[in-house]
Design an enzyme around this catalytic site. Structure first.
Site, PDB file in Angstrom:
ATOM      1  N   ASN A   7      15.509  49.942  34.955  1.00 24.81           N
ATOM      2  CA  ASN A   7      16.601  50.828  35.379  1.00 24.81           C
ATOM      3  C   ASN A   7      16.035  51.816  36.389  1.00 24.81           C
ATOM      4  OD1 ASN A   7      18.646  52.700  35.634  1.00 24.81           O
ATOM      5  ND2 ASN A   7      18.510  53.454  33.524  1.00 24.81           N
ATOM      6  N   HIS A  93      24.737  54.690  29.241  1.00 29.89           N
ATOM      7  CA  HIS A  93      23.425  55.359  29.270  1.00 29.89           C
ATOM      8  C   HIS A  93      23.630  56.847  28.984  1.00 29.89           C
ATOM      9  CE1 HIS A  93      19.599  56.916  30.619  1.00 29.89           C
ATOM     10  NE2 HIS A  93      19.132  55.682  30.577  1.00 29.89           N
ATOM     11  N   GLU A 142      18.379  54.110  22.726  1.00 26.16           N
ATOM     12  CA  GLU A 142      17.616  54.983  23.615  1.00 26.16           C
ATOM     13  C   GLU A 142      17.649  56.420  23.104  1.00 26.16           C
ATOM     14  OE1 GLU A 142      16.860  53.080  27.575  1.00 26.16           O
ATOM     15  OE2 GLU A 142      18.503  54.483  27.815  1.00 26.16           O
ATOM     16  N   SER A 178      10.503  55.828  27.753  1.00 23.23           N
ATOM     17  CA  SER A 178       9.082  55.997  28.082  1.00 23.23           C
ATOM     18  C   SER A 178       8.217  54.787  27.737  1.00 23.23           C
ATOM     19  CB  SER A 178       8.527  57.267  27.422  1.00 23.23           C
ATOM     20  OG  SER A 178       9.191  58.413  27.937  1.00 23.23           O
TER      21      SER A 178
END
Ligand code: PGA
Length: 215
Positions: A7, A93, A142, A178
């Site tokens: 992304n 997101h 996420e 990460s």
């Protein structure tokens, strides 16, 4: 199958995109059971799709799509416009939820439109409290604290969250936050995680391919 989805967020211009693609095609080697996705900003989707179309196991995706189908909505990038260019799209997101105030109902509309136009939604959730619309097959967990911070969430915590979530049957479960060349091995030992959403590290094709074990 393991999925590695890059992304780019709102990064790179045309020239940088061309450079990324040049470097990527030079080093990419397909491997069985590994699928790569690349989500550049919308202006570069069509270029990258054409550039990568011959590469086995590589697909281009959008970072978001409109809640609207078509018509007088100046500036919107719709699923209808993207049909044939992208194979999948990220939906929900946390950066879209936060900065663009996207609500669950908007995200459900996006899922419906994506499916209508043959685009597979990868649906992002922040924790077990974000509802997942019907028809979703790819869920990306996420945790907000892990995104862009260098503080990836440990495998144990990711798996504990997976247990708490109400997931669609047989869904593809993706972790994002990460992920990098160093910590990827921590997750690859588990067959409970089917894929990864990779932000910063996907901006460099060498790092991206190293994470996917394709270098
Ligand atoms: P990051 O981004 O890898 O830079 O933490 C992940 C994401 O937002 O999907």
């Amino acid at each position: 199958m393991k999925y590695f989805v890059g992304n780019w967020k709102a990064n790179k211009n045309m020239q940088e995109t061309e450079k990324w693609a040049d470097d990527f095609v030079k080093i990419y080697k397909p491997r069985k059971y590994v699928t790569l996705g690349v989500c550049p900003p919308a202006p570069f989707l069509s270029y990258l799709q054409r550039r990568l179309t011959d590469l086995e196991g590589v697909f281009v995706g959008a970072q978001t799509i409109s809640t609207l189908e078509s018509g007088s909505y100046t500036g919107e990038v719709t699923a209808k416009s993207l049909d044939g260019t992208v194979r999948f799209t990220i939906v929900g997101h946390s950066e879209r939820r936060k900065h663009f105030n996207e609500q669950d109902a908007d995200l459900a509309a996006k899922v419906t439109l994506a499916k209508k136009y043959n685009i597979e939604p990868i649906y992002c959730v922040r924790d077990e409290n974000d509802p997942i619309p019907a028809g979703v097959k790819f869920v990306a967990y996420e945790p907000v604290a892990a995104i862009g911070t260098g503080q990836n969430e440990s495998l144990d915590k990711v798996l504990a969250m997976k247990k708490k979530m109400t997931l669609p049957q047989n869904c593809v479960f993706i972790y994002g936050g990460s992920v990098n060349e160093t910590n990827i091995s921590e997750y690859l030992i588990s067959d409970e995680i089917d894929g990864f959403l990779i932000g910063k590290a996907s901006l460099d094709p060498v790092q991206f391919l190293a994470i996917a074990g394709l270098k």
